[in-house]
Scaffold this active site. Structure first.
Site, PDB file in Angstrom:
ATOM      1  N   GLY A  69      -0.285  -1.536  56.480  1.00 51.10           N
ATOM      2  CA  GLY A  69      -1.670  -1.695  56.017  1.00 51.10           C
ATOM      3  C   GLY A  69      -1.712  -2.188  54.583  1.00 51.10           C
ATOM      4  O   GLY A  69      -2.534  -1.736  53.778  1.00 51.10           O
ATOM      5  N   GLY A  71      -6.865  -2.214  49.968  1.00 56.28           N
ATOM      6  CA  GLY A  71      -6.996  -0.815  49.572  1.00 56.28           C
ATOM      7  C   GLY A  71      -5.742  -0.191  48.989  1.00 56.28           C
ATOM      8  O   GLY A  71      -5.036  -0.796  48.178  1.00 56.28           O
ATOM      9  N   ASP A  80       0.037  -5.112  64.470  1.00 59.89           N
ATOM     10  CA  ASP A  80      -0.880  -3.981  64.553  1.00 59.89           C
ATOM     11  C   ASP A  80      -0.020  -2.765  64.882  1.00 59.89           C
ATOM     12  O   ASP A  80       0.687  -2.780  65.900  1.00 59.89           O
ATOM     13  CB  ASP A  80      -1.905  -4.267  65.672  1.00 59.89           C
ATOM     14  CG  ASP A  80      -2.993  -3.205  65.732  1.00 59.89           C
ATOM     15  OD1 ASP A  80      -2.711  -2.025  65.437  1.00 59.89           O
ATOM     16  OD2 ASP A  80      -4.129  -3.561  66.086  1.00 59.89           O
ATOM     17  N   VAL A  81      -0.065  -1.739  64.064  1.00 60.08           N
ATOM     18  CA  VAL A  81       0.815  -0.582  64.289  1.00 60.08           C
ATOM     19  C   VAL A  81       0.573   0.089  65.641  1.00 60.08           C
ATOM     20  O   VAL A  81       1.389   0.886  66.098  1.00 60.08           O
ATOM     21  CB  VAL A  81       0.711   0.479  63.156  1.00 60.08           C
ATOM     22  CG1 VAL A  81       1.216  -0.055  61.839  1.00 60.08           C
ATOM     23  CG2 VAL A  81      -0.704   1.017  63.034  1.00 60.08           C
ATOM     24  N   TYR A 134     -12.017  11.437  62.559  1.00 61.72           N
ATOM     25  CA  TYR A 134     -11.192  11.012  61.419  1.00 61.72           C
ATOM     26  C   TYR A 134     -10.474  12.220  60.793  1.00 61.72           C
ATOM     27  O   TYR A 134      -9.273  12.172  60.524  1.00 61.72           O
ATOM     28  CB  TYR A 134     -12.056  10.294  60.379  1.00 61.72           C
ATOM     29  CG  TYR A 134     -11.272   9.873  59.169  1.00 61.72           C
ATOM     30  CD1 TYR A 134     -10.283   8.900  59.277  1.00 61.72           C
ATOM     31  CD2 TYR A 134     -11.482  10.466  57.930  1.00 61.72           C
ATOM     32  CE1 TYR A 134      -9.530   8.520  58.168  1.00 61.72           C
ATOM     33  CE2 TYR A 134     -10.742  10.097  56.826  1.00 61.72           C
ATOM     34  CZ  TYR A 134      -9.773   9.127  56.947  1.00 61.72           C
ATOM     35  OH  TYR A 134      -9.021   8.773  55.846  1.00 61.72           O
ATOM     36  N   LYS A 182      -6.386  13.003  60.335  1.00 57.35           N
ATOM     37  CA  LYS A 182      -5.710  13.274  59.058  1.00 57.35           C
ATOM     38  C   LYS A 182      -5.088  14.676  59.041  1.00 57.35           C
ATOM     39  O   LYS A 182      -4.102  14.922  58.362  1.00 57.35           O
ATOM     40  CB  LYS A 182      -6.671  13.051  57.888  1.00 57.35           C
ATOM     41  CG  LYS A 182      -7.025  11.568  57.696  1.00 57.35           C
ATOM     42  CD  LYS A 182      -5.766  10.722  57.426  1.00 57.35           C
ATOM     43  CE  LYS A 182      -6.061   9.256  57.232  1.00 57.35           C
ATOM     44  NZ  LYS A 182      -4.872   8.458  56.878  1.00 57.35           N
ATOM     45  N   VAL A 187     -12.046   7.375  47.530  1.00 57.41           N
ATOM     46  CA  VAL A 187     -11.417   6.175  46.973  1.00 57.41           C
ATOM     47  C   VAL A 187     -12.309   4.998  47.347  1.00 57.41           C
ATOM     48  O   VAL A 187     -12.633   4.820  48.521  1.00 57.41           O
ATOM     49  CB  VAL A 187     -10.012   5.939  47.575  1.00 57.41           C
ATOM     50  CG1 VAL A 187      -9.300   4.808  46.852  1.00 57.41           C
ATOM     51  CG2 VAL A 187      -9.184   7.210  47.538  1.00 57.41           C
ATOM     52  N   THR A 231     -12.721   1.616  48.328  1.00 58.99           N
ATOM     53  CA  THR A 231     -12.014   0.437  48.848  1.00 58.99           C
ATOM     54  C   THR A 231     -12.781  -0.072  50.068  1.00 58.99           C
ATOM     55  O   THR A 231     -13.789   0.505  50.470  1.00 58.99           O
ATOM     56  CB  THR A 231     -10.577   0.781  49.310  1.00 58.99           C
ATOM     57  OG1 THR A 231     -10.676   1.646  50.440  1.00 58.99           O
ATOM     58  CG2 THR A 231      -9.750   1.439  48.224  1.00 58.99           C
ATOM     59  N   PHE A 234     -12.078   0.398  52.925  1.00 54.19           N
ATOM     60  CA  PHE A 234     -12.044   1.476  53.922  1.00 54.19           C
ATOM     61  C   PHE A 234     -13.463   1.943  54.273  1.00 54.19           C
ATOM     62  O   PHE A 234     -13.800   2.137  55.436  1.00 54.19           O
ATOM     63  CB  PHE A 234     -11.227   2.637  53.325  1.00 54.19           C
ATOM     64  CG  PHE A 234     -11.230   3.899  54.120  1.00 54.19           C
ATOM     65  CD1 PHE A 234     -10.276   4.130  55.090  1.00 54.19           C
ATOM     66  CD2 PHE A 234     -12.189   4.880  53.884  1.00 54.19           C
ATOM     67  CE1 PHE A 234     -10.279   5.311  55.818  1.00 54.19           C
ATOM     68  CE2 PHE A 234     -12.203   6.057  54.603  1.00 54.19           C
ATOM     69  CZ  PHE A 234     -11.236   6.273  55.569  1.00 54.19           C
TER      70      PHE A 234
HETATM   71  C1  8X3 Z   1     -10.970   9.268  53.161  1.00 51.95           C
HETATM   72  C2  8X3 Z   1     -11.346  10.154  52.073  1.00 51.95           C
HETATM   73  O1  8X3 Z   1     -13.227  11.602  51.060  1.00 51.95           O
HETATM   74  O2  8X3 Z   1     -13.859   9.886  52.679  1.00 51.95           O
HETATM   75  O3  8X3 Z   1      -9.653   9.497  53.523  1.00 51.95           O
HETATM   76  O4  8X3 Z   1     -12.734  11.862  53.421  1.00 51.95           O
HETATM   77  S1  8X3 Z   1     -12.857  10.905  52.347  1.00 51.95           S
END
Ligand code: 8X3
Length: 256
Positions: free
Chosen positions: A10, A14, A61-62, A154, A158, A187, A189, A191
């Protein structure tokens, strides 16, 4: 960092791109992966103009296990001895409730964030073990600490990155290899633009009133972990803006 080979997934934007800049500035050889070859080429041109570094591009693509396997097996002798793996490729699409979101989008998120990273470990760590050195740096998230509204899937991915990092550290405890989980908070970015399905205005608004981290800030933590003395294993780093306290508690100036 000279003579080290660092593999970053990736790497076209970012945190991944910021890591590429940081490690290139310190003379590391880089294998840069992302889906978008044109962005990788741009980054390679920029970095090789600026620094005396070797850069190898590996677009895939992973999620595509066969392509990933083939790409890694085809690395030449010059590139195959990877010293540091930065498992950064990851994303979130949407902020839907768990009972309302798209299963197809969640497949992409789960397959990238969890299975993509796992495949890289499976394919790269055996070589590290054989050589008796290596460092796996997973980019986790504060989201893996506790669930928050609109983050169910998400956050789960994580949390999985955290468990996979802990599990790998256990599996490697009798070796010189090290495992680090970097857990960034807010962060700013691209993202977030993907999180809001391309709605840049909503993504920008999310960071109004707070001095969010940049990809460069996180890359500094990654570099710190990577350059610790060999007997020091930085297991985790939780890094967030000064005005953030948890995944859901932050202070935004002049924002209701
Ligand atoms: C994303 C960070 O703060 O949006 O990995 O959960 S947050």
């Amino acid at each position: 960092m000279k003579n080290k080979i660092v593999f970053i997934t990736g790497a076209s934007s970012g945190i991944g791109e910021a890591c590429a800049r940081k490690f290139a500035s310190q003379g590391a050889g880089l294998i840069l992966n992302a889906r978008d070859m044109s962005k990788l080429v741009e980054l390679k041109n920029e970095l090789t103009e600026k620094y005396a570094v070797r850069i190898h591009l590996l677009p895939f693509d992973v999620r595509d296990r066969n392509v990933v396997t083939h790409a890694l097996q085809s690395l030449s002798d010059e590139w195959k001895d990877i010293d540091i793996l930065i498992n950064n490729a990851g994303l979130v699409i949407g902020v839907d409730k768990e009972y309302e979101g798209s299963l197809d989008e969640w497949d992409i998120v789960i397959d990238t964030n969890i299975k993509g990273s796992l495949a890289m470990v499976r394919l790269i760590v055996p070589g590290m073990l054989k050589r008796g050195s290596g460092h796996i740096i997973n980019i986790g998230s504060i989201a893996g600490e506790a669930a928050y509204p609109g983050g169910s899937v998400y956050c789960a991915t994580k949390a999985a990155v955290r468990m996979l990092s802990d599990g790998l550290r256990i599996d490697l405890v009798d070796t010189p290899l090290r495992v680090t989980n970097i857990k960034p908070g807010m962060v700013e970015t691209n993202f977030s633009v993907i999180r809001y399905r391309g709605d840049k205005e909503t993504a920008d608004n999310f960071y109004k009133g707070i001095h969010a981290l940049t990809g460069d800030d996180v890359a500094e933590s990654v570099y710190f972990a990577a350059t610790a003395p060999p007997h020091v294993q930085i297991a985790e780093i939780l890094v967030m803006p000064t005005n953030q306290a948890t995944g859901i508690i932050s202070f935004k100036k002049n924002v209701e």
